[in-house]
Design a protein around this motif. Sequence first.
Motif, PDB file in Angstrom:
ATOM      1  N   GLN A 113       0.810  -1.223   0.000  1.00  0.00           N
ATOM      2  CA  GLN A 113       0.000   0.000   0.000  1.00  0.00           C
ATOM      3  C   GLN A 113       0.838   1.266   0.000  1.00  0.00           C
ATOM      4  OE1 GLN A 113      -2.781  -0.462   3.398  1.00  0.00           O
ATOM      5  NE2 GLN A 113      -4.373  -0.515   1.824  1.00  0.00           N
ATOM      6  N   GLY A 114       2.136   1.119   0.120  1.00  0.00           N
ATOM      7  CA  GLY A 114       3.011   2.291   0.154  1.00  0.00           C
ATOM      8  C   GLY A 114       2.908   3.076   1.450  1.00  0.00           C
ATOM      9  N   LEU A 115       2.585   2.394   2.545  1.00  0.00           N
ATOM     10  CA  LEU A 115       2.431   3.089   3.825  1.00  0.00           C
ATOM     11  C   LEU A 115       3.792   3.399   4.436  1.00  0.00           C
ATOM     12  CD1 LEU A 115      -0.473   0.998   5.422  1.00  0.00           C
ATOM     13  CD2 LEU A 115      -0.629   3.070   4.023  1.00  0.00           C
ATOM     14  N   ARG A 116       3.872   4.559   5.085  1.00  0.00           N
ATOM     15  CA  ARG A 116       5.094   4.988   5.759  1.00  0.00           C
ATOM     16  C   ARG A 116       4.846   5.034   7.267  1.00  0.00           C
ATOM     17  NH1 ARG A 116       5.500  10.188   4.938  1.00  0.00           N
ATOM     18  NH2 ARG A 116       3.354  10.320   4.156  1.00  0.00           N
ATOM     19  N   PHE A 117       5.895   4.731   8.029  1.00  0.00           N
ATOM     20  CA  PHE A 117       5.772   4.722   9.482  1.00  0.00           C
ATOM     21  C   PHE A 117       6.977   5.433  10.099  1.00  0.00           C
ATOM     22  CE2 PHE A 117       3.333   1.129   7.946  1.00  0.00           C
ATOM     23  CZ  PHE A 117       2.128   1.300   8.625  1.00  0.00           C
ATOM     24  N   ASN A 118       6.787   6.725  10.350  1.00  0.00           N
ATOM     25  CA  ASN A 118       7.789   7.532  11.030  1.00  0.00           C
ATOM     26  C   ASN A 118       7.227   8.144  12.303  1.00  0.00           C
ATOM     27  OD1 ASN A 118      10.171   7.486   9.099  1.00  0.00           O
ATOM     28  ND2 ASN A 118       8.540   8.190   7.723  1.00  0.00           N
ATOM     29  N   TYR A 119       5.981   8.600  12.241  1.00  0.00           N
ATOM     30  CA  TYR A 119       5.340   9.137  13.441  1.00  0.00           C
ATOM     31  C   TYR A 119       5.252   8.031  14.495  1.00  0.00           C
ATOM     32  CZ  TYR A 119       2.068  11.796  16.333  1.00  0.00           C
ATOM     33  OH  TYR A 119       1.477  12.472  17.372  1.00  0.00           O
ATOM     34  N   LEU A 120       4.771   6.865  14.083  1.00  0.00           N
ATOM     35  CA  LEU A 120       4.792   5.650  14.889  1.00  0.00           C
ATOM     36  C   LEU A 120       5.686   4.635  14.192  1.00  0.00           C
ATOM     37  CD1 LEU A 120       0.966   5.176  15.614  1.00  0.00           C
ATOM     38  CD2 LEU A 120       2.660   6.128  17.195  1.00  0.00           C
ATOM     39  N   THR A 121       6.288   3.747  14.963  1.00  0.00           N
ATOM     40  CA  THR A 121       6.948   2.615  14.323  1.00  0.00           C
ATOM     41  C   THR A 121       5.881   1.674  13.799  1.00  0.00           C
ATOM     42  OG1 THR A 121       7.010   1.241  16.315  1.00  0.00           O
ATOM     43  CG2 THR A 121       8.831   2.814  15.998  1.00  0.00           C
ATOM     44  N   VAL A 122       6.246   0.800  12.896  1.00  0.00           N
ATOM     45  CA  VAL A 122       5.268  -0.137  12.371  1.00  0.00           C
ATOM     46  C   VAL A 122       4.760  -1.055  13.473  1.00  0.00           C
ATOM     47  CG1 VAL A 122       6.965  -1.864  11.628  1.00  0.00           C
ATOM     48  CG2 VAL A 122       4.748  -1.706  10.457  1.00  0.00           C
ATOM     49  N   ALA A 154      -3.409   1.391   7.983  1.00  0.00           N
ATOM     50  CA  ALA A 154      -3.355   2.647   7.231  1.00  0.00           C
ATOM     51  C   ALA A 154      -3.683   3.857   8.093  1.00  0.00           C
ATOM     52  CB  ALA A 154      -4.295   2.579   6.028  1.00  0.00           C
ATOM     53  N   PHE A 155      -4.656   3.700   8.980  1.00  0.00           N
ATOM     54  CA  PHE A 155      -5.072   4.831   9.799  1.00  0.00           C
ATOM     55  C   PHE A 155      -3.963   5.302  10.733  1.00  0.00           C
ATOM     56  CE2 PHE A 155      -7.514   6.853  13.272  1.00  0.00           C
ATOM     57  CZ  PHE A 155      -8.154   7.816  12.513  1.00  0.00           C
ATOM     58  N   PHE A 156      -3.026   4.408  11.043  1.00  0.00           N
ATOM     59  CA  PHE A 156      -1.944   4.734  11.961  1.00  0.00           C
ATOM     60  C   PHE A 156      -0.618   4.958  11.232  1.00  0.00           C
ATOM     61  CE2 PHE A 156      -5.149   2.382  14.294  1.00  0.00           C
ATOM     62  CZ  PHE A 156      -5.368   3.222  15.366  1.00  0.00           C
ATOM     63  N   SER A 157      -0.673   5.075   9.923  1.00  0.00           N
ATOM     64  CA  SER A 157       0.506   5.374   9.122  1.00  0.00           C
ATOM     65  C   SER A 157       0.748   6.878   9.096  1.00  0.00           C
ATOM     66  CB  SER A 157       0.313   4.856   7.698  1.00  0.00           C
ATOM     67  OG  SER A 157      -0.666   5.632   7.015  1.00  0.00           O
ATOM     68  N   ASP A 158       1.830   7.297   8.478  1.00  0.00           N
ATOM     69  CA  ASP A 158       2.138   8.722   8.385  1.00  0.00           C
ATOM     70  C   ASP A 158       1.044   9.477   7.635  1.00  0.00           C
ATOM     71  OD1 ASP A 158       4.459   8.181   9.736  1.00  0.00           O
ATOM     72  OD2 ASP A 158       5.786   8.453   8.018  1.00  0.00           O
ATOM     73  N   ASP A 159       0.499   8.857   6.593  1.00  0.00           N
ATOM     74  CA  ASP A 159      -0.571   9.528   5.845  1.00  0.00           C
ATOM     75  C   ASP A 159      -1.773   9.786   6.738  1.00  0.00           C
ATOM     76  OD1 ASP A 159       0.881   9.622   3.517  1.00  0.00           O
ATOM     77  OD2 ASP A 159      -0.034   7.841   2.637  1.00  0.00           O
ATOM     78  N   ASN A 209       3.205  16.393  14.819  1.00  0.00           N
ATOM     79  CA  ASN A 209       4.617  16.377  15.216  1.00  0.00           C
ATOM     80  C   ASN A 209       4.805  16.135  16.711  1.00  0.00           C
ATOM     81  OD1 ASN A 209       5.521  16.998  12.518  1.00  0.00           O
ATOM     82  ND2 ASN A 209       4.873  19.112  12.899  1.00  0.00           N
ATOM     83  N   HIS A 210       3.906  15.370  17.295  1.00  0.00           N
ATOM     84  CA  HIS A 210       3.956  15.048  18.738  1.00  0.00           C
ATOM     85  C   HIS A 210       3.892  16.319  19.600  1.00  0.00           C
ATOM     86  CE1 HIS A 210       4.975  10.818  17.935  1.00  0.00           C
ATOM     87  NE2 HIS A 210       5.761  11.280  16.983  1.00  0.00           N
ATOM     88  N   LEU A 211       3.202  17.320  19.106  1.00  0.00           N
ATOM     89  CA  LEU A 211       3.117  18.605  19.797  1.00  0.00           C
ATOM     90  C   LEU A 211       2.444  18.456  21.160  1.00  0.00           C
ATOM     91  CD1 LEU A 211       3.452  21.754  19.413  1.00  0.00           C
ATOM     92  CD2 LEU A 211       1.107  21.738  18.516  1.00  0.00           C
TER      93      LEU A 211
END
Length: 464
Positions: free
Chosen positions: A265-274, A320-325, A371-373
């Motif tokens: 799906q091309g999901l990215r995980f930086n805000y949370l780890t996978v 997907a809901f917890f990915s960077d997007d 950004n974890h504000l």
Amino acid sequence: MRKPRYCRGFFLLPMDGVWGTFRAMKQSIKRWGAVLLFVCGLYAAWSQSEGGTCSDFLFDLQDVRFEAIEAPWATGGAWELRIKQPLDHANPEVGSFYQRVYVTEFDPSGPTVMVTEGYDRGRNYPSELASAIGANQVIVEHRFYGASVPDSLDYTYLNIEQAAQDLHRIRTVLGGYFTGPWVASGISKGGQTTIFYRYFFPDDVAASVPYVAPVNLALEDERIYEFLNEVGTRKCRKDIAAIQRRILTDYDASLVRLKWHAKGQGLRFNYLTVEEAFEYAVLEYPFSFWQWGADCGDIPEADAPLDDILDHFLEVSGLAFFSDDGMEDYASHYYQCAVEYGYYGYETEPFEGLLRALPMSPHHSAIFTPNHLEVPYDGGALAQTVYDWVETNGDEFIYINGALDTWSATAMPPNADRDALYYFLDGQSHGTARIRNMSDAQRAEVKEALERWLGAPVVGSLAE
């Protein structure tokens, strides 16, 4: 809200071009509110006395751009607008942004439904309520979403009162042309917006119709837990818990399969780890199951092949809901929940020894701020004030909720002292609790109430 699963600067074109641009006021006016009240009064009189069209009316407004758009269901035309709004209505000198609005005309002297969106709105559409009563329609995209954003996202100016002020100014300006009674309505977070708008400006509308709208009173509103522990049958709740435990028990095998799915799906995980996203998605599963009305009969047996378990899991919750997007798409939403709206969390006690990436305590919040504000929560002060006001003064409301929907746990409760209607529709969820799915008796009750509050017969699908 999922739950959420909810041209800056002037440019000139010829008068017959795509966008309208507008004549500048000769006098200097400090407050935007004064500008719009003046314009409203001026063009209300103009439209009535000279019989001008909606396009003519829009053309003569200051700081409004518009273009005609297709709306096959409309008899009088439709337009997409950009309306200049101050970032801070109390201090307009701070700056401004353009808010996207869609206007659909049927009869300017008839009722108008203002659709109070909670998120972005990229297109015009016929809302259920406007179609039900045969009304004009004004859809307002929420500030800080979609195209309705300033040059710099200073979240200081994203709060409930500023959003209500946006709606009030649009109501004031467009009320110069649409002179019949107005109704506010929104779905999910848009329904929350409907309720809070009514609190700040009770005289702007003749009625309010929030759909599936929670009023959360804490960052972790425990009414959600109570609902999830009682909704449906005991067997269904046990089957849901068994799926969660099976996925976490087969942690490594589940995670490998879900990582391949995420890669596809091309999901990215930086805000949370996978790994964190995986565990959040498992914790989210019961909430989403009931919110969207999943079928208890579709839950696999807990000892079914893991691929069958994960296919079902992905249909209901997923990564997907917890990915960077997901974090980026709902950044403004999460900020609002963290500051004023409140939200919900996840109970972890049933999964002792099964979570690896997330600690067992405290309960994890479903809020993920930009950004974890770190932001200060108002302690539920505004939400409680609005809740109390609605309980005491909330007449001419129709609340439409689904009995299965998790968000019905924090909906406004029925109050026999109010001239209002409260529906918790059996078998309906966040996406299906609608007038179209009411019984004939319920639809007749809605029709009678709206006609009484609006002082006019409805002419849409409710009249059929």
